[in-house]
Structure formats: C-alpha cells, structure tokens
Motif scaffolding. Sequence first.
Motif, PDB file in Angstrom:
ATOM      1  N   ASP A   5       0.819  -1.219   0.000  1.00  0.00           N
ATOM      2  CA  ASP A   5       0.000   0.000   0.000  1.00  0.00           C
ATOM      3  C   ASP A   5       0.850   1.264   0.000  1.00  0.00           C
ATOM      4  N   ILE A   9      -0.296   4.204  -2.421  1.00  0.00           N
ATOM      5  CA  ILE A   9      -0.618   5.552  -1.943  1.00  0.00           C
ATOM      6  C   ILE A   9       0.280   6.582  -2.616  1.00  0.00           C
TER       7      ILE A   9
ATOM      8  N   GLY B 104      -7.899  11.318  -1.729  1.00  0.00           N
ATOM      9  CA  GLY B 104      -8.553  10.752  -0.550  1.00  0.00           C
ATOM     10  C   GLY B 104      -9.318   9.478  -0.876  1.00  0.00           C
ATOM     11  N   GLY B 105     -10.050   9.506  -1.989  1.00  0.00           N
ATOM     12  CA  GLY B 105     -10.817   8.328  -2.371  1.00  0.00           C
ATOM     13  C   GLY B 105      -9.918   7.144  -2.665  1.00  0.00           C
ATOM     14  N   THR B 107      -6.863   6.654  -1.576  1.00  0.00           N
ATOM     15  CA  THR B 107      -6.215   6.203  -0.343  1.00  0.00           C
ATOM     16  C   THR B 107      -7.175   5.379   0.500  1.00  0.00           C
ATOM     17  N   TRP B 108      -8.427   5.849   0.580  1.00  0.00           N
ATOM     18  CA  TRP B 108      -9.429   5.092   1.342  1.00  0.00           C
ATOM     19  C   TRP B 108      -9.613   3.707   0.743  1.00  0.00           C
ATOM     20  N   LEU B 109      -9.655   3.665  -0.605  1.00  0.00           N
ATOM     21  CA  LEU B 109      -9.821   2.387  -1.293  1.00  0.00           C
ATOM     22  C   LEU B 109      -8.658   1.451  -0.980  1.00  0.00           C
ATOM     23  N   ARG B 111      -6.577   1.602   1.613  1.00  0.00           N
ATOM     24  CA  ARG B 111      -6.532   1.219   3.020  1.00  0.00           C
ATOM     25  C   ARG B 111      -7.592   0.178   3.352  1.00  0.00           C
ATOM     26  N   SER B 112      -8.731   0.220   2.637  1.00  0.00           N
ATOM     27  CA  SER B 112      -9.805  -0.702   2.986  1.00  0.00           C
ATOM     28  C   SER B 112      -9.623  -2.072   2.339  1.00  0.00           C
TER      29      SER B 112
END
Lengths: 102, 169
Positions: A5, A9, B104-105, B107-109, B111-112
């Motif tokens: 990740d 990121i 943000g979207g 990164t959220w994707l 991380r989830s």
Amino acid sequence: MIPLDWYLILAAALFALGLFGVLARKNAVAILMGVELMLNAVNINLLAFWRYRAPDQPVGMAFAVIVFAVAAAEVAVGLALFIAVYRRFNSVAADEINLLKW
Amino acid sequence: MTAMQIVFLLTAVVALFSAFRVVTTPNMVHAALWLIVTLSSVAVLYVLLSASFFAVVQIVVYVGAIAILMMFVVMLTRREMRDRGPQLGKQWPWAAVLAVLAFGGLTWLVRSAALPASPVGEVPATSVADLGAALVNPGGFVIPFEIASVLLLAALIGAVYVAWTRRNS
C-alpha cells in the motif's frame, strides 16, 4: 520489505498531482506534463501489483510496456499539435484556443 | 524500518515534491526540469520493485525522449512562458478540491483492501526474456503488441504531418 500500500498511496498522490496539473494549468504543454505524471502513477501501480501478486508471469510487465508505448505516441502527437496551434494563434494557453467555441 | 523502506521514503519525498513543482512552477523550463527529477525517481521505484528493465526503459524513453521533447516544445513556444502572469487558471481551487478528493478516495480504497505486506516469491532471472517471448507469442500479447506498433507508426506520421510547415500558406 516495503508494504504494497505504500506504493499504491504514492501512486495515488502522483496521480492526484497530475490531475491537478491537467485541470488547473493554462499552458497546454504543462497540461501534457500532468498527463505524463498520471501515466507514471498508473505504471507504478501496474508494476507494484506485478511484483507483489504474480512476479512469475509477464502479464503485468506487458501492460506496462503498452502504457509506455501509448505515452510516447501521445506525447509526440500532442506536442506536434501544440506547435501547429502555436503557429496559428501565437499562443499555447489552453483558454485562448477557442476556435470551436461559439 | 529497513534500508529499502528508507530508500523508498526518500524517493517518494523527492518524487512528490518534484511533481508538485511540475504543476505549480510558473516557469515552463523549470517545470520540464522538475519533470525529469520526477521521472528519474520513478525509475528508482522500479529498481526497488526489482523491475530493472523498466527502470532502464523509464530513463531512456521518459527522461531521454519525452522530457527532452517537452523541453524542445517549451523552447519553441517560448513567448508564452513567463510574461503572461499566473500560470494557473481561475478554476484552480476546484481543480485542487478534485485532486484532493481523488487522492482521498484512492487512499481510502487502498486502506480498505487487504493487501500483501511483502511480495510473493522472487522475480525469475528470465523475467525479461519471458516478457519478450510473451509479447510475440500468439497465445500471449502479440495483438496488443502489433496494435501498439501501428499506433506508434500512426503517431509518427501524424506528428510529422501536423507540425509540417507549408511554404505557400
């Protein structure tokens, strides 16, 4: 080792910066630079997934090769267009190239 | 924190800072130079991913060809560069909002999702040879490969035609 990740990121951040460049810059060459940043982010993703998921298969690398080829073609045509536009309008500002606007 | 992680973080900082300068600096020559820094640090990331072939291709194609082509065009369209006031259009706050939303979207994707913390297996020593064989294998990627060749030829001819100077007009 580096977690997957981190790569994703970083690629997302690079993509967002490229998106900002495409949407906000006035100079058409700068817009093309933003597109290059976005294509690079995509390539980081492709190669990261290739390395972390299936390093024994060439599929991920084949996708990355195609992205490289398309990026080279896109830049060649885009920059030729900007040179032609510059000859005609004496400008490469994206908001001044409005021949099709009525 | 291992040495590879430190190298990754340093490279990431360089890549993101130079990419930020690419999209914000008013001087287009500087933007092209920062773009070279970004592309080189992406090549370092490819080395960290043990894709050394792609690191070389990145340097040769992106830094050696695309960035230099950008520099040529910046020089050829020179009058536009510095003397026209701000380089960001008046829509830039919306662009910033959209870019932050996209980041943000994504990164959220990321991380989830359940993602592996370390790579599976090793890259085989013949991975570049495998890639070359797969690109010309009829059961592999020969059609995308040929389409990419035709695309490059069309781009070449199109670029020459579009940028051609007609003497009488």
